[in-house]
Design an enzyme around this catalytic site. Structure first.
Site, short mmCIF file in Angstrom:
data_model
loop_
_atom_site.label_atom_id
_atom_site.label_comp_id
_atom_site.label_asym_id
_atom_site.label_seq_id
_atom_site.Cartn_x
_atom_site.Cartn_y
_atom_site.Cartn_z
N ASN A 175 18.68 5.29 14.16
CA ASN A 175 19.20 5.60 12.78
C ASN A 175 18.67 6.70 11.99
O ASN A 175 19.33 7.44 11.54
CB ASN A 175 19.34 4.36 12.01
CG ASN A 175 19.59 4.53 10.68
OD1 ASN A 175 20.60 4.75 10.12
ND2 ASN A 175 18.39 4.78 9.53
N LYS A 184 23.45 16.73 15.73
CA LYS A 184 24.30 15.74 15.77
C LYS A 184 25.34 15.78 17.17
O LYS A 184 25.40 14.68 17.97
CB LYS A 184 25.13 15.03 14.75
CG LYS A 184 24.21 14.57 13.51
CD LYS A 184 23.26 13.32 13.89
CE LYS A 184 22.97 12.70 12.82
NZ LYS A 184 22.26 11.28 12.92
N TYR A 229 22.33 20.31 10.71
CA TYR A 229 23.00 18.92 10.69
C TYR A 229 23.88 18.53 11.93
O TYR A 229 23.98 17.68 12.77
CB TYR A 229 23.51 18.51 9.34
CG TYR A 229 23.70 16.77 9.49
CD1 TYR A 229 22.76 16.00 9.64
CD2 TYR A 229 25.14 16.43 9.37
CE1 TYR A 229 22.84 14.59 9.71
CE2 TYR A 229 25.41 15.20 9.20
CZ TYR A 229 24.07 14.04 9.35
OH TYR A 229 24.42 12.76 9.37
N1 LIG Z 1 25.13 9.06 4.30
C1 LIG Z 1 26.00 9.53 5.10
O1 LIG Z 1 27.22 9.69 4.58
C2 LIG Z 1 26.04 9.58 6.75
C3 LIG Z 1 27.08 9.94 7.35
C4 LIG Z 1 27.41 10.13 8.74
C5 LIG Z 1 26.11 9.70 9.28
N2 LIG Z 1 24.89 9.49 8.54
C6 LIG Z 1 23.60 9.03 9.38
O2 LIG Z 1 23.19 7.83 9.27
C7 LIG Z 1 21.92 7.77 9.59
C8 LIG Z 1 21.07 7.17 8.13
O3 LIG Z 1 21.36 8.13 7.19
P1 LIG Z 1 21.39 7.53 5.69
O4 LIG Z 1 22.40 8.13 4.87
O5 LIG Z 1 20.64 6.12 5.49
O6 LIG Z 1 20.13 8.60 5.15
P2 LIG Z 1 18.81 8.14 4.28
O7 LIG Z 1 19.09 7.38 2.93
O8 LIG Z 1 18.41 9.75 4.08
O9 LIG Z 1 17.93 7.48 5.15
C9 LIG Z 1 17.35 8.24 6.35
C10 LIG Z 1 16.33 7.26 6.89
O10 LIG Z 1 15.70 8.00 7.84
C11 LIG Z 1 14.14 7.82 7.78
N3 LIG Z 1 13.58 9.00 8.44
C12 LIG Z 1 13.70 10.43 8.45
N4 LIG Z 1 12.94 10.98 9.28
C13 LIG Z 1 12.13 10.14 9.73
C14 LIG Z 1 10.84 10.24 10.65
N5 LIG Z 1 10.55 11.23 10.88
N6 LIG Z 1 10.70 8.88 11.08
C15 LIG Z 1 11.13 7.67 10.68
N7 LIG Z 1 12.18 7.39 9.75
C16 LIG Z 1 12.60 8.91 9.49
C17 LIG Z 1 14.12 7.87 6.28
O11 LIG Z 1 12.49 7.27 6.09
P3 LIG Z 1 11.90 8.17 4.74
O12 LIG Z 1 12.30 7.14 3.57
O13 LIG Z 1 10.68 7.94 5.06
O14 LIG Z 1 12.34 9.26 4.51
C18 LIG Z 1 15.07 6.79 5.85
O15 LIG Z 1 14.65 5.47 6.27
C19 LIG Z 1 21.21 9.09 9.75
O16 LIG Z 1 21.22 9.34 11.29
C20 LIG Z 1 22.51 9.92 9.24
O17 LIG Z 1 22.63 11.54 9.78
C21 LIG Z 1 24.86 9.23 7.41
#
Ligand SMILES: NC(=O)c1ccc[n+]([C@@H]2O[C@H](COP(=O)([O-])OP(=O)(O)OC[C@H]3O[C@@H](n4cnc5c(N)ncnc54)[C@H](OP(=O)(O)O)[C@@H]3O)[C@@H](O)[C@H]2O)c1
Length: 248
Positions: free
Chosen positions: A89, A169, A165
């Site tokens: 994730n 992906k 991004y």
């Molecule tokens: N939000 C959306 O609308 C959306 C849509 C499509 C896909 N996604 C995908 O869903 C996934 C989660 O996104 P989210 O929306 O929950 O984003 P988020 O709130 O920004 O959370 C991202 C998570 O990834 C962790 N992370 C980043 N770099 C890391 C590393 N080097 N090692 C370990 N953990 C790391 C962050 O940890 P820290 O707290 O330490 O930064 C955080 O826990 C991602 O893959 C994103 O691309 C999101």
């Protein structure tokens, strides 16, 4: 100790979608190993979920660090001897500055660091954990992608260009298919899915869906029966009332 429950690892489970997936998996009786790169954040989440009566453990995991991933796998091996589910994730989307929103101006360093976290780190954790699935001929790997990375939609004006991004992906999607092909016959099912646009730190306040809603398809893919989908790309299923495959 021998664990009767399934054991799941969720990367980046300290907030956002990862937290929602970890919580939902533990709510259905799966033992979840929460992970985060910041130990304090992760331990706070562990305490929160434990206070809800959920069965979780915690270990630090920076998915971009060879050393940290190696330590983590050693710890898993000693603590459990196996892993059943990996949810890849953790991810970043650095498309905030205007110059990062166009392929004509995006910094190569931005491309590099995004690929490092979103693609190479996913490969690193998969390579490290798959042996702990192979030991008991069972594994489910869920790669979090986005419909913005569907090649079929890549020129659609509906989505922002977000080059680092989206292309990273696209790498996640390609990696999903190839990994699935390599694991045919091993009862390790590898699939990608798009959680939709969610209200998280990454998605922002205007997003129509919650992280809890985005987590539903991850739970479905993490608990696929033997012989289930392999190497496929799924939409978030709540919109369609069930699992729907996306075009790559
Ligand atoms: N939000 C959306 O609308 C959306 C849509 C499509 C896909 N996604 C995908 O869903 C996934 C989660 O996104 P989210 O929306 O929950 O984003 P988020 O709130 O920004 O959370 C991202 C998570 O990834 C962790 N992370 C980043 N770099 C890391 C590393 N080097 N090692 C370990 N953990 C790391 C962050 O940890 P820290 O707290 O330490 O930064 C955080 O826990 C991602 O893959 C994103 O691309 C999101």
């Amino acid at each position: 100790m021998t664990y009767q429950k399934k054991i799941a690892v969720v990367t980046g489970s300290n907030r956002g979608l990862g937290y929602a997936i970890a919580r939902k998996l533990s709510q259905i009786g799966i033992h979840v190993v929460l992970t985060s790169r910041n130990q304090r954040d992760g331990l706070a989440v562990k305490e929160q979920l434990s206070n809800e009566g959920l069965d979780v453990n915690y270990h630090t995991l920076d998915v971009t660090s060879d050393l940290n991933v190696a330590e983590f796998v050693q710890w898993l091996r000693e603590a459990y001897g196996r892993v059943d589910i990996l949810v890849n994730n953790a991810g970043i989307n650095p498309t905030t500055k205007p110059e990062e929103s166009s392929l004509l101006t995006v910094q190569l360093e931005t491309m590099r660091s995004t690929f490092d976290t979103n693609v190479l780190a996913l490969l690193r954790t998969s390579q490290a954990l798959i042996p702990l699935m192979k030991v008991h001929n069972y594994g489910r790997i869920v790669n979090v992608s986005t419909e913005m990375a569907s090649l079929a939609a890549i020129t659609s004006d509906y989505y922002p260009i977000a080059p680092s991004y989206r292309l990273s992906k696209l790498g996640v999607n390609g990696l999903t298919v190839l990994l699935a092909k390599e694991l045919l016959g091993a009862n390790i099912l590898v699939n990608a899915y798009s959680p939709g646009w969610m209200k998280t730190d990454m998605g922002g306040e205007n997003a129509p869906f919650t992280a809890d809603q985005g987590a539903e398809t991850a739970v479905y893919l993490a608990t696929l029966p033997d012989g289930g989908a392999q190497g496929q790309f799924f939409a978030e299923m709540r919109q369609f009332g069930g699992p729907i495959k996306l075009q790559w």
